[in-house]
Design a protein around this motif. Structure first.
Motif, PDB file in Angstrom:
ATOM      1  N   MET A  12       0.839  -1.205   0.000  1.00 30.09           N
ATOM      2  CA  MET A  12       0.000   0.000   0.000  1.00 30.09           C
ATOM      3  C   MET A  12       0.871   1.250   0.000  1.00 30.09           C
ATOM      4  SD  MET A  12      -2.913   1.066   2.712  1.00 30.09           S
ATOM      5  CE  MET A  12      -2.315   2.659   3.201  1.00 30.09           C
ATOM      6  N   ASN A  13       0.394   2.281  -0.699  1.00 34.48           N
ATOM      7  CA  ASN A  13       1.145   3.531  -0.750  1.00 34.48           C
ATOM      8  C   ASN A  13       0.932   4.304   0.557  1.00 34.48           C
ATOM      9  OD1 ASN A  13       2.315   5.912  -1.329  1.00 34.48           O
ATOM     10  ND2 ASN A  13       1.172   6.294  -3.223  1.00 34.48           N
ATOM     11  N   PRO A  14       1.986   4.505   1.380  1.00 34.94           N
ATOM     12  CA  PRO A  14       1.778   5.165   2.657  1.00 34.94           C
ATOM     13  C   PRO A  14       1.486   6.657   2.508  1.00 34.94           C
ATOM     14  CG  PRO A  14       4.114   4.701   2.323  1.00 34.94           C
ATOM     15  CD  PRO A  14       3.383   4.142   1.147  1.00 34.94           C
ATOM     16  N   LEU A  15       1.868   7.238   1.373  1.00 31.10           N
ATOM     17  CA  LEU A  15       1.609   8.670   1.187  1.00 31.10           C
ATOM     18  C   LEU A  15       0.179   8.873   0.736  1.00 31.10           C
ATOM     19  CD1 LEU A  15       4.586  10.452  -0.510  1.00 31.10           C
ATOM     20  CD2 LEU A  15       3.108  11.363   1.261  1.00 31.10           C
ATOM     21  N   GLY A  39      -3.825  14.970   9.601  1.00 30.67           N
ATOM     22  CA  GLY A  39      -3.297  13.759  10.232  1.00 30.67           C
ATOM     23  C   GLY A  39      -2.869  12.714   9.212  1.00 30.67           C
ATOM     24  N   LEU A  40      -2.936  13.044   7.936  1.00 30.10           N
ATOM     25  CA  LEU A  40      -2.569  12.089   6.877  1.00 30.10           C
ATOM     26  C   LEU A  40      -1.129  12.344   6.442  1.00 30.10           C
ATOM     27  CD1 LEU A  40      -5.760  12.539   4.659  1.00 30.10           C
ATOM     28  CD2 LEU A  40      -5.220  10.548   6.097  1.00 30.10           C
ATOM     29  N   GLY A  84       0.931  10.606  -3.947  1.00 28.31           N
ATOM     30  CA  GLY A  84      -0.222  10.389  -3.065  1.00 28.31           C
ATOM     31  C   GLY A  84      -1.368   9.669  -3.747  1.00 28.31           C
ATOM     32  N   ASN A  85      -2.238   9.082  -2.933  1.00 25.04           N
ATOM     33  CA  ASN A  85      -3.457   8.461  -3.474  1.00 25.04           C
ATOM     34  C   ASN A  85      -4.488   9.516  -3.845  1.00 25.04           C
ATOM     35  OD1 ASN A  85      -2.350   6.000  -2.932  1.00 25.04           O
ATOM     36  ND2 ASN A  85      -3.232   5.923  -0.869  1.00 25.04           N
ATOM     37  N   LEU A 105     -11.694  19.484   1.020  1.00 26.77           N
ATOM     38  CA  LEU A 105     -11.762  18.872  -0.319  1.00 26.77           C
ATOM     39  C   LEU A 105     -11.208  17.448  -0.274  1.00 26.77           C
ATOM     40  CD1 LEU A 105     -10.597  21.784  -2.694  1.00 26.77           C
ATOM     41  CD2 LEU A 105     -12.865  21.278  -1.850  1.00 26.77           C
ATOM     42  N   VAL A 106     -10.114  17.282   0.458  1.00 28.50           N
ATOM     43  CA  VAL A 106      -9.509  15.947   0.582  1.00 28.50           C
ATOM     44  C   VAL A 106     -10.522  14.982   1.201  1.00 28.50           C
ATOM     45  CG1 VAL A 106      -7.744  14.621   1.805  1.00 28.50           C
ATOM     46  CG2 VAL A 106      -7.136  16.773   0.699  1.00 28.50           C
ATOM     47  N   ALA A 107     -11.221  15.463   2.238  1.00 24.67           N
ATOM     48  CA  ALA A 107     -12.179  14.585   2.929  1.00 24.67           C
ATOM     49  C   ALA A 107     -13.267  14.124   1.967  1.00 24.67           C
ATOM     50  CB  ALA A 107     -12.791  15.321   4.120  1.00 24.67           C
TER      51      ALA A 107
END
Ligand code: UDP
Ligand code: MG
Length: 280
Positions: A1-4, A34-35, A90-91, A110-112
């Motif tokens: 999995m991509n951690p970023l 927190g990401l 990033g994902n 927006l990310v949320a």
């Protein structure tokens, strides 16, 4: 999995006056998610101190991962975004302008929306726009025409602040030529992705000046041609122009030739663009 989880891509052309405040606010706002976050600053061949300031940032310890892409000469906002997309890990890929006209504090929201799956791409919708009346009205007309053409109910397609899934960013890459950054939400929507908008506050550009002159309107019109034939109303415009021009030419009116040339240029431009960028 991509951690970023999140990449924030910021195109910058001569933004030395905005960079210190931008960086402080962006890192603070994104840390709150927190990401795991990276910020990708793309220096679009700036002739001021932007490049030097970015190198200084790289030498200092940072609360989030900071990366810099230097373009050797000014290639324009679309190319700068594209260069950022190609290194982003990033994902979720976020874009915003360096002038902070959309406050960086809105980015986590927006990310949320993308993270929750509510949208594959969400574009900010500037409320009470703080630009000149000419720009505001031109933008309203432009968006109304786009809504009519495409049926996609967006009000601020060209807002620089967006968030999207990595897949959308990758699929948009072939389209990122000329000044096509303006149309990315519509292209994504036509590809079948869920595209929504989120109202955000808007503030004046406090430092530096806008990098686009009046030629933006001409470029926006030319860039619309290649993909307008994706929608039946684009065909309607084309057939109306071609049909009425043929009729005028047959009636011996020289203006008909002008229409025919325009219709030919439209169709030819669309075809060339498709051959180069549209095929997969
Ligand atoms: N920009 C860029 N290359 C250019 C023009 C603009 O990287 O050739 C960047 C600019 O530094 C800013 C963003 O694109 O971060 C939006 O530009 P600007 O604020 O001038 O556009 P406007 O808000 O007037 O549409
Ligand atoms: Mg701006």
């Amino acid at each position: 999995m991509n951690p970023l989880q999140v990449s924030v891509v910021v195109p910058m052309y001569n933004e030395e006056e905005n960079l210190p405040e931008l960086h402080t606010r962006l890192t603070r706002a994104m840390s709150k998610t927190g990401l795991p976050v990276e910020i990708v600053y793309v220096d679009d061949g700036s002739s001021d101190d932007t490049g030097e300031q970015l190198n200084t940032l790289l030498r200092q310890p940072q609360p989030v991962c900071v990366r810099v892409v230097q373009l050797p000469y000014r290639r324009g906002k679309t190319a700068a975004l594209s260069a950022g997309f190609s290194v982003a890990r990033g994902n979720i890929v976020v874009t915003t302008d360096a002038d902070m006209q959309e406050p960086p504090e809105v980015l986590p929201m927006l990310v949320a929306q993308v993270q929750s799956g509510a949208a594959h791409l969400v574009v900010a919708w500037r409320q009470q726009r703080q630009d000149s009346p000419l720009r505001v009205w031109a933008s309203r007309l432009f968006n109304a025409v786009l809504r009519w053409l495409t049926g996609v109910p967006l009000h601020d397609v060209n807002c620089g602040t967006k968030a999207m899934t990595r897949e959308v960013a990758e699929r948009l890459q072939p389209w990122m030529v000329s000044d096509m950054h303006r149309y990315l939400p519509l292209i994504a929507s036509r590809m079948g992705y869920r595209v929504t908008e989120a109202p955000v506050p808007h503030v004046c550009r406090r430092r530096g000046r806008s990098r686009f002159g009046a030629s933006r309107y001409l470029r926006a019109a030319v860039d619309l041609l290649p993909f307008s034939l994706w929608w039946w109303r684009g065909w309607l415009v084309w057939w109306s122009l071609a049909g009425s021009s043929l009729w005028l030419t047959a009636a011996g009116r020289p203006v008909g030739w002008l229409g025919l040339i325009l219709a030919g240029a439209w169709a030819g431009g669309a075809l060339l663009f498709w051959l180069k960028h549209g095929r997969r």
